[in-house]
Design a protein around this motif. Structure first.
Motif, PDB file in Angstrom:
ATOM      1  N   GLU A   1       0.839  -1.193   0.000  1.00 42.91           N
ATOM      2  CA  GLU A   1       0.000   0.000   0.000  1.00 42.91           C
ATOM      3  C   GLU A   1       0.876   1.246   0.000  1.00 42.91           C
ATOM      4  OE1 GLU A   1      -3.254   2.009   2.943  1.00 42.91           O
ATOM      5  OE2 GLU A   1      -3.248  -0.171   2.774  1.00 42.91           O
ATOM      6  N   GLY A   2       0.539   2.176  -0.857  1.00 43.27           N
ATOM      7  CA  GLY A   2       1.302   3.418  -0.925  1.00 43.27           C
ATOM      8  C   GLY A   2       2.565   3.317  -1.760  1.00 43.27           C
TER       9      GLY A   2
ATOM     10  N   SER B   1       4.983   3.684  -4.621  1.00 44.42           N
ATOM     11  CA  SER B   1       5.068   4.577  -5.763  1.00 44.42           C
ATOM     12  C   SER B   1       6.225   4.118  -6.622  1.00 44.42           C
ATOM     13  CB  SER B   1       5.289   6.014  -5.294  1.00 44.42           C
ATOM     14  OG  SER B   1       5.467   6.841  -6.404  1.00 44.42           O
TER      15      SER B   1
END
Length: 114
Positions: free
Chosen positions: A63-64, A66
């Motif tokens: 999650e998160g 990038s």
């Protein structure tokens, strides 16, 4: 319980012993090396023997996460290319307008001579 997975580029794994998540970037069969990237961006090479000793579990993208890979750069290039095309179109339109103006001036001069 030990889980043994073949290293697959692009797949995410969790090292259960270290509680670290990483993805496989590449596998070099000739040199028996696996290049991995941790969530924090750190890159490490493991030999295949070390890989097979790890207690791994397949996992999804954290999650998160990038990803700043080449794929994102390609998207930027496409946007830039679109902008260039629009500018080129504008330049062509301007040139056409100039040609139209010259034709109109020529027509006006021809009418004066008649």
């Amino acid at each position: 319980m030990s889980r043994e997975y073949a290293p697959t580029p692009g797949k995410w794994y969790e090292n259960k012993d270290e509680e670290e998540t990483f993805r496989v970037l590449s596998v070099d069969e000739d040199n028996e090396l696996v290049e991995i990237e941790y969530e924090d961006g750190e890159i490490e090479e493991l030999d295949l023997d070390t890989w097979h000793e790890l207690d791994l579990e397949l996992t999804g993208v954290p999650e998160g996460w990038s990803d700043s890979s080449v794929d994102d750069d390609d998207d930027d290039d496409e946007e830039f290319d679109d902008d260039e095309d629009e500018e080129d179109d504008d330049d062509d339109d301007d040139d056409d307008d100039d040609d139209d103006d010259a034709e109109e001036e020529g027509d006006a001069e021809a009418e004066k001579k008649d």
